[in-house]
Design a protein around this motif. Sequence first.
Motif, PDB file in Angstrom:
ATOM      1  N   ALA B 183       0.837  -1.203   0.000  1.00  0.00           N
ATOM      2  CA  ALA B 183       0.000   0.000   0.000  1.00  0.00           C
ATOM      3  C   ALA B 183       0.870   1.251   0.000  1.00  0.00           C
ATOM      4  O   ALA B 183       0.601   2.216  -0.736  1.00  0.00           O
ATOM      5  CB  ALA B 183      -0.934  -0.017   1.207  1.00  0.00           C
ATOM      6  N   ALA B 184       1.923   1.241   0.809  1.00  0.00           N
ATOM      7  CA  ALA B 184       2.808   2.411   0.861  1.00  0.00           C
ATOM      8  C   ALA B 184       3.547   2.573  -0.458  1.00  0.00           C
ATOM      9  O   ALA B 184       3.680   3.697  -0.986  1.00  0.00           O
ATOM     10  CB  ALA B 184       3.799   2.271   2.021  1.00  0.00           C
ATOM     11  N   LEU B 185       4.025   1.471  -1.030  1.00  0.00           N
ATOM     12  CA  LEU B 185       4.717   1.549  -2.316  1.00  0.00           C
ATOM     13  C   LEU B 185       3.779   2.085  -3.395  1.00  0.00           C
ATOM     14  O   LEU B 185       4.191   2.864  -4.266  1.00  0.00           O
ATOM     15  CB  LEU B 185       5.235   0.162  -2.723  1.00  0.00           C
ATOM     16  N   ARG B 186       2.513   1.685  -3.326  1.00  0.00           N
ATOM     17  CA  ARG B 186       1.553   2.153  -4.321  1.00  0.00           C
ATOM     18  C   ARG B 186       1.402   3.668  -4.263  1.00  0.00           C
ATOM     19  O   ARG B 186       1.377   4.349  -5.288  1.00  0.00           O
ATOM     20  CB  ARG B 186       0.203   1.466  -4.076  1.00  0.00           C
ATOM     21  N   ARG B 187       1.308   4.203  -3.052  1.00  0.00           N
ATOM     22  CA  ARG B 187       1.168   5.652  -2.901  1.00  0.00           C
ATOM     23  C   ARG B 187       2.399   6.368  -3.458  1.00  0.00           C
ATOM     24  O   ARG B 187       2.283   7.405  -4.139  1.00  0.00           O
ATOM     25  CB  ARG B 187       0.967   6.002  -1.435  1.00  0.00           C
ATOM     26  N   LEU B 188       3.579   5.832  -3.151  1.00  0.00           N
ATOM     27  CA  LEU B 188       4.802   6.456  -3.669  1.00  0.00           C
ATOM     28  C   LEU B 188       4.855   6.344  -5.184  1.00  0.00           C
ATOM     29  O   LEU B 188       5.258   7.299  -5.873  1.00  0.00           O
ATOM     30  CB  LEU B 188       6.031   5.787  -3.042  1.00  0.00           C
TER      31      LEU B 188
END
Lengths: 197, 197
Positions: B183-188
Amino acid sequence: MRISELSEASGVPVATLKYYLREGLLPPGESLGATRADYSEDHLRRVRLVRALVDAGVSVAEARRVTEALDDPPRSRHDLLGRAQYALPAPHAATPVSDEVTGLLADLGWVVGPDSPALHSLSGAIAAARSAGVPLPTDALTGYARASEAVAAVDVSNVPTDDLASALHRVVAGTVLVDPVLAALRRLAQEHVSSRG
Amino acid sequence: MRISELSEASGVPVATLKYYLREGLLPPGESLGATRADYSEDHLRRVRLVRALVDAGVSVAEARRVTEALDDPPRSRHDLLGRAQYALPAPHAATPVSDEVTGLLADLGWVVGPDSPALHSLSGAIAAARSAGVPLPTDALTGYARASEAVAAVDVSNVPTDDLASALHRVVAGTVLVDPVLAALRRLAQEHVSSRG
DNA sequence: GCACTGTGGATAGTGTCGCTCCCCATGCGG
DNA sequence: CCGCATGGGGAGCGACACTATCCACAGTGC
């Protein structure tokens, strides 16, 4: 429409709608006197968004932050992602950004703001997984990152280009609510890939 | 080690460890008499896993189901994914499997068990996103699915091949705890992709 | 032998959260 | 003029994840 109709249309009890009004998750209806107010389609959309967020595990306090951000739309397309980043609930508790994460982004060639909340979430999520015995080597992280690029490409291609307010709504709602879709797809893909191998 | 040492090593208060013991999240230590028991490195690993799950938002009841599954390792590699699927907490409340989902899987060529819990989660997650105004057209879903294949390929390549018990641990812990990483990688990645476009 | 600390075991209490219930005064509709 | 839905607000509820306290007793240090 009146609050009872809003309740019927959304499936949310009147008492809960009043609670959302009190908590600022739902803007007040247009007042037609002391004992009557009118709610619009916008209110219905808002109620559905709030329910989806809360059902997805977002707390009421975080949902308020999200909806407040939606009520103050960005001035420009450039603002869009930045504003969305700060409005979104974090996928994991923030920790200081690790050197590993900054190095990973450098290797990937990703250009992101140095204060992006997702950087803190990523550092925390990696640390949490490692502490539970998931080793998460660098090549796994880069593999996940490359796949995330493909996800993000789909994300941005589905953002409406005409209206900034609806674009922000789409980015925020889409980011939060598509996460569980991706999680379910991942589990199914695991089953498929492992049965094939 | 004694319970106070287990507490110190894990950072979890003794009272909470006792609570986990009562709730069956942590197996009892080897009894050395009525007022003494010995806890092993396995217990420490278990405590760290439970904390990571709970911190990731998994309820204590679900964490118990997960740990019970880990205590009963699969007989064969073929059992592994199936057992993991049923042990994992669902990413979204289950709903009946929609025709759209069965059609999507057919188009993708994915072969999965017809009762896989992820099918129900996927149907529910898609419906929830749509109800909140995220249109999620078919080509977006297929795009997400292709990216999920890449994620799953990384997942299965990182499962240890020597020991079935540790493989199950890795799959279960990895699936739940890597979700926030993704999820964090997706936002980045969103930020990167949109700044590049 | 003896005080003292730590332990396993159990019960009850705490704080938070997301509602949910109830009450009141008001004012529109019949 | 009466009934009833509404806006508004306070208080209560049930679930949940702990947390505090108590107890009997076994080791440990002296």
